[in-house]
Scaffold this active site. Structure first.
Site, mmCIF file in Angstrom:
data_model
loop_
_atom_site.group_PDB
_atom_site.id
_atom_site.type_symbol
_atom_site.label_atom_id
_atom_site.label_comp_id
_atom_site.label_asym_id
_atom_site.label_seq_id
_atom_site.Cartn_x
_atom_site.Cartn_y
_atom_site.Cartn_z
ATOM 1 N N LYS A 44 -32.015 5.471 -53.882
ATOM 2 C CA LYS A 44 -33.446 5.792 -54.002
ATOM 3 C C LYS A 44 -34.209 4.704 -54.096
ATOM 4 O O LYS A 44 -35.369 4.820 -53.161
ATOM 5 C CB LYS A 44 -33.544 6.866 -55.214
ATOM 6 C CG LYS A 44 -34.848 7.612 -55.530
ATOM 7 C CD LYS A 44 -35.732 6.599 -56.182
ATOM 8 C CE LYS A 44 -37.110 7.294 -56.300
ATOM 9 N NZ LYS A 44 -38.042 6.471 -57.052
ATOM 10 N N ASP B 279 -35.435 11.449 -55.759
ATOM 11 C CA ASP B 279 -35.459 11.241 -57.307
ATOM 12 C C ASP B 279 -35.391 12.469 -57.981
ATOM 13 O O ASP B 279 -34.956 13.669 -57.143
ATOM 14 C CB ASP B 279 -37.053 10.751 -57.564
ATOM 15 C CG ASP B 279 -38.036 11.957 -57.655
ATOM 16 O OD1 ASP B 279 -37.806 12.777 -56.796
ATOM 17 O OD2 ASP B 279 -39.118 11.571 -58.114
#
Length: 260
Positions: free
Chosen positions: A198, A217
């Site tokens: 991420k 996220d």
DNA sequence: TTCCAGGGATATA
DNA sequence: TATATCCATGGA
């Protein structure tokens, strides 16, 4: 001073969609800090003004890219249409690579107000005094900073990640990464301590201008989660396949819709 | 008091 | 490859 007349640039949407941590409301707009620069950006109606270094901020705000076309291409996906209209004023910022790397390492399992505080204290401690504000520190300025110092700034368990990553950057860890394709650049970013999938995707999008990424996220995961898409990695793979080179923009529109 | 935040590293099987 | 646990810290 830049004057930009377009509904495809909205100061509030651009600063509030989580790309940038160094900003605050000022007057009718926002004071932002980027590298060693600062600007006052404000939108009134369809007119946005930027008071700062014109050459720097023209690139920073990606003003030579056609966001009308981008928003239209994203809105062509039925499930994106509404949010692309609502978020059409978002610009993907061309941020400094090192600043983005460190900032997003600090963002891991953290909340935005706290991230902002850590970064401000980092700049105040180690960045150049620009007269009224501090620049984001350069790698050399952090060369001898030990993990405990980052802990003292409030970085928590990310202290060692930052210290280790600064060391790796000083040893040439970012060299040539701009020329690498997205997959290769992502692999190289993931080699830094504290950088996983991420965070690497955020750095690719905000620091390297790669839009064929889809940072997942907790918010984005919740937005897409289904019985079939039950892990962040599955959501990421599905969205990359579906949105291709528009992925980064779509992700920002959706993030802004959920959070902004 | 517990949960959550723009997750990642590490150990384990 | 997939899952479990730990990691600081401040706000809700």
């Amino acid at each position: 001073m830049i004057t930009f007349n377009s509904e495809y640039f909205d100061a509030a949407a651009t600063v509030a969609c989580g790309q940038l941590f160094r900003y605050h409301a000022e007057g009718e707009g926002y004071r932002i800090y980027a590298g060693k620069n600062t600007a006052l950006v404000a939108t009134a109606g369809a007119v946005t003004t930027v008071e700062g270094d014109d050459d720097f901020f023209r690139i920073y705000f990606d003003l030579d890219t056609d966001y009308k076309e981008i928003a239209a291409r994203c809105a062509a996906f039925p499930e994106v249409g509404e949010v692309a209209v609502r978020g059409r004023g978002i610009r993907i910022l061309r941020q400094d690579l090192f600043e983005t790397l460190i900032s997003f390492i600090l963002s891991a399992n953290n909340n935005i107000p706290r991230i902002q505080g850590i970064i401000e204290r980092l700049c105040a401690q180690y960045g150049d005094d620009m007269g009224g504000y501090h620049a984001f520190p350069r790698p050399e300025q952090l060369k001898d900073v030990r993990a405990e110092r980052y802990r003292a700034l409030g970085a928590g368990f990310r202290d060692a990640y930052v210290a280790e990553t600064v060391r790796a950057v000083l040893e040439g860890g970012l060299e040539g990464i701009e020329a690498a394709d997205t997959a290769e650049a992502g692999r190289r970013l993931c080699a830094f301590k504290g950088v996983g999938r991420k965070v690497a995707d955020c750095i690719l999008l905000f620091g390297l201008g790669r839009t064929d990424v889809y940072p997942v996220d907790t918010w984005i995961f919740k937005a897409h989660r289904t019985a079939a898409l039950d892990t962040p990695e599955k959501v990421r793979a599905y969205c990359l396949e579906r949105y291709g080179a528009w992925s980064g923009y779509v992700q920002q529109y959706i993030y802004y819709d959920k959070r902004g």
